[in-house]
Design an enzyme around this catalytic site. Structure first.
Site, mmCIF file in Angstrom:
data_model
loop_
_atom_site.group_PDB
_atom_site.id
_atom_site.type_symbol
_atom_site.label_atom_id
_atom_site.label_comp_id
_atom_site.label_asym_id
_atom_site.label_seq_id
_atom_site.Cartn_x
_atom_site.Cartn_y
_atom_site.Cartn_z
ATOM 1 N N ASP A 1 0.857 -1.189 0.000
ATOM 2 C CA ASP A 1 0.000 0.000 0.000
ATOM 3 C C ASP A 1 0.892 1.237 0.000
ATOM 4 O OD1 ASP A 1 -2.315 1.858 0.537
ATOM 5 O OD2 ASP A 1 -3.337 -0.054 0.854
ATOM 6 N N TYR B 1 -13.596 6.638 -13.600
ATOM 7 C CA TYR B 1 -13.548 5.343 -12.896
ATOM 8 C C TYR B 1 -14.044 4.216 -13.808
ATOM 9 C CZ TYR B 1 -14.454 2.063 -9.008
ATOM 10 O OH TYR B 1 -14.470 0.978 -8.150
HETATM 11 P P1 NAD Z 1 -10.420 1.439 -0.208
HETATM 12 O O1 NAD Z 1 -10.333 2.873 -0.587
HETATM 13 O O2 NAD Z 1 -10.987 1.072 1.122
HETATM 14 O O3 NAD Z 1 -8.969 0.750 -0.355
HETATM 15 C C1 NAD Z 1 -8.136 0.968 -1.474
HETATM 16 C C2 NAD Z 1 -6.687 0.821 -1.053
HETATM 17 O O4 NAD Z 1 -5.856 1.078 -2.212
HETATM 18 C C3 NAD Z 1 -6.292 1.822 0.026
HETATM 19 O O5 NAD Z 1 -5.667 1.171 1.111
HETATM 20 C C4 NAD Z 1 -5.362 2.779 -0.691
HETATM 21 O O6 NAD Z 1 -4.382 3.363 0.128
HETATM 22 C C5 NAD Z 1 -4.751 1.866 -1.763
HETATM 23 N N1 NAD Z 1 -4.179 2.671 -2.858
HETATM 24 C C6 NAD Z 1 -4.767 3.707 -3.493
HETATM 25 N N2 NAD Z 1 -3.894 4.246 -4.363
HETATM 26 C C7 NAD Z 1 -2.745 3.553 -4.274
HETATM 27 C C8 NAD Z 1 -1.482 3.653 -4.904
HETATM 28 N N3 NAD Z 1 -1.216 4.617 -5.809
HETATM 29 N N4 NAD Z 1 -0.517 2.776 -4.573
HETATM 30 C C9 NAD Z 1 -0.757 1.803 -3.644
HETATM 31 N N5 NAD Z 1 -1.931 1.667 -3.006
HETATM 32 C C10 NAD Z 1 -2.923 2.532 -3.314
HETATM 33 O O7 NAD Z 1 -11.228 0.763 -1.405
HETATM 34 P P2 NAD Z 1 -11.998 -0.657 -1.465
HETATM 35 O O8 NAD Z 1 -13.447 -0.385 -1.404
HETATM 36 O O9 NAD Z 1 -11.392 -1.659 -0.564
HETATM 37 O O10 NAD Z 1 -11.687 -1.028 -2.999
HETATM 38 C C11 NAD Z 1 -10.733 -1.993 -3.407
HETATM 39 C C12 NAD Z 1 -10.890 -2.208 -4.911
HETATM 40 O O11 NAD Z 1 -12.231 -2.641 -5.179
HETATM 41 C C13 NAD Z 1 -10.694 -0.948 -5.730
HETATM 42 O O12 NAD Z 1 -10.027 -1.274 -6.940
HETATM 43 C C14 NAD Z 1 -12.101 -0.480 -6.010
HETATM 44 O O13 NAD Z 1 -12.191 0.313 -7.169
HETATM 45 C C15 NAD Z 1 -12.812 -1.812 -6.165
HETATM 46 N N6 NAD Z 1 -14.277 -1.752 -5.968
HETATM 47 C C16 NAD Z 1 -14.817 -1.451 -4.742
HETATM 48 C C17 NAD Z 1 -16.187 -1.411 -4.614
HETATM 49 C C18 NAD Z 1 -16.867 -1.105 -3.301
HETATM 50 O O14 NAD Z 1 -18.105 -1.109 -3.268
HETATM 51 N N7 NAD Z 1 -16.147 -0.863 -2.213
HETATM 52 C C19 NAD Z 1 -17.012 -1.658 -5.711
HETATM 53 C C20 NAD Z 1 -16.432 -1.949 -6.934
HETATM 54 C C21 NAD Z 1 -15.056 -2.003 -7.047
#
Ligand code: NAD
Length: 451
Positions: free
Chosen positions: A242, A357
């Site tokens: 991360d 996105y």
């Molecule tokens: P979140 O924001 O809780 O976690 C995302 C993590 O990615 C964070 O810890 C952040 O620090 C890390 N991150 C961001 N940019 C970074 C970088 N440049 N380098 C390294 N790490 C980085 O999000 P989440 O809800 O756990 O989502 C995880 C994945 O699932 C994402 O790809 C998101 O688009 C996808 N997603 C989530 C949902 C939802 O409903 N939560 C729905 C569809 C897709």
């Protein structure tokens, strides 16, 4: 974040109101705990005349401890944990009637969180247009069952290639173990393609990732943190990555599961080489790479500044490409390796205020579909998961009305949990799942968006 409405409907008053007002009724889902039986009751295994899969499937389910029942001996109304039907013998639309005959007497007797799984032949692999037509029709049937049966029952169509191929047989077993179990609690209405390819059964199906080195990006919180825990539970040696600003949270996740933590911003120009150097020095390889890190920077297109566009595309898509290229070039993803990328239903359906996105997440699907054929030659599979509404910090920021809509507008009438996405990614990462490649599996409770 908690879904207060889902808790309320489990109470006495809540149940009464749901019934009287016809409100959404989110069921409590059966989620996996190690040692649990695969299904909550006996499995009714049926087959259309001329089916090629029921025999091997019966054997593997029996070996997995499942109690099998024969449709000829089961009275309508018998409580069943799952209905599994081999429809590979359906080579003409008139033969689809056999599915009605099999399903109709048992449609109302599947236990809560039970499963309906139809096995078929991918239309592209059918011998005649009539067979391809009938096999394609199965998709409408299974998707409708997912919407209709309720009480946490989910339904899937699994297209299976040549079961004589050992990789296909192993991956079919892995896929059935995933779909029948509580690991797939929030996955419904999916079409999974089990092709051919290299796949290794585990010594212990409760530790299907034993000895595998798995890189997870975005592991400090949300889906990535749940994923790190599930992968470790399944036997993997996890490398959790991360951004440096999330270092404390990352260390907490890593320490709990004995993972190594890598603080790295994936968009840094030297990120791919630094990551490759780390993997090479510490582990010698990454058997599995999970591209989970992702961000949102929502605005309608006319109001979106260019930084929001650039950042989202770079984190969610371009960085994945750069990292894949370097790890593959340096041979750090060995034969039998896996790449799993996290997309989103926004990448399938599009979403207002998310042009950046949705572009990035549709691009992830393009990446998976285009890489799968070339990587197959190297014994590496590549798949995507597309989550729907999952309860994390990302969705906690969504305005209340939209959040409620996101939670209820799916067949299971609730949001998913990070663990649901994690379980799906883990299944795609197993050495046993190698013949599943180029798939996009939605973890969305069968959301109406993009359905
Ligand atoms: P979140 O924001 O809780 O976690 C995302 C993590 O990615 C964070 O810890 C952040 O620090 C890390 N991150 C961001 N940019 C970074 C970088 N440049 N380098 C390294 N790490 C980085 O999000 P989440 O809800 O756990 O989502 C995880 C994945 O699932 C994402 O790809 C998101 O688009 C996808 N997603 C989530 C949902 C939802 O409903 N939560 C729905 C569809 C897709």
């Amino acid at each position: 974040m908690t879904d207060r409405y889902a808790s309320f409907v489990q109470s006495g008053v809540g149940r009464a109101l749901v019934k009287r007002l016809g409100l959404p009724d989110p069921p409590q889902l059966r989620r996996h705990r190690p040692g649990d039986p695969l299904v909550p009751g006996p499995v009714l295994l049926g087959a259309a005349a001329g089916g090629r899969i029921a025999g091997p499937v019966g054997k593997l389910l029996t070996a997995a401890g499942v109690e099998l029942r024969d449709p000829a001996d089961v009275a309508a109304g018998t409580r069943l944990g799952a209905l599994v039907y081999d429809a590979t013998g359906v080579t003409d639309s008139t033969a689809l009637r056999q599915l009605y005959d099999y399903l109709h007497p048992h449609a109302r007797s599947v236990l809560p969180s039970g499963r309906v799984i139809v096995l078929g032949t991918a239309p592209a692999e059918c011998a005649t247009p009539r067979e391809a037509t009938a096999q394609r029709a199965l998709e409408g049937l299974t998707r409708s069952i997912g919407k209709e049966f309720g009480r946490g029952v989910t339904a899937h169509l699994v297209y299976v290639s040549d079961t004589g191929d050992p990789g296909t047989a192993t991956s079919l077993e892995a896929t059935l173990r995933f779909l029948l179990s509580g690991r797939s609690a929030y996955v419904s209405g999916q079409v999974v393609r089990v092709g051919t390819g290299q796949a290794e059964p585990p010594a212990d199906w409760d530790r299907p990732l034993d000895g595998q080195v798995v890189l997870v990006t975005g592991a400090a919180r949300g889906i990535g943190a749940a994923l790190a825990r599930v992968l470790a539970r399944d036997g993997a040696q996890v490398v959790a990555l991360d951004i440096p600003a999330a270092g404390d949270e990352l260390a907490a996740v890593a320490n709990k599961i004995g993972a190594t933590a890598v603080q790295l911003d994936l968009t840094a120009p030297d990120a791919p080489t630094r990551l490759a150097d780390h993997l090479s020095a510490r582990h010698g390889r990454a058997d599995v790479v999970v591209h989970n890190a992702g961000i949102t920077r929502d605005r309608t297109l006319g109001r979106m500044d260019v930084d929001r566009w650039d950042q989202v595309l770079d984190v969610n898509l371009s960085s994945q490409e750069r990292i894949n290229d370097v790890l593959l070039e340096r041979g750090l993803i060995p034969a039998g390796g896996r790449i799993v990328s996290v997309s989103s239903i926004a990448g399938i359906a599009g979403n207002r205020g998310q042009t950046n996105y949705a572009t990035s997440k549709a691009g992830v699907i393009g990446l998976v579909e285009s890489l799968a054929p070339t990587l197959r030659e190297r014994g590496i599979s590549v798949n995507a998961v597309a989550p729907g509404f999952v309860e994390t910090r990302l969705t906690a920021r969504v305005p209340l009305v939209l959040r409620e809509a996101g939670r209820r507008m799916n067949s299971l009438a609730q949001g998913g949990l990070p663990v649901d996405v994690a379980e799906t990614i883990s299944w795609l990462a197993w050495p046993a799942t190698g013949a599943v490649s180029g798939n996009v599996v939605r973890v969305c409770g069968q959301s109406l968006l993009g359905a």
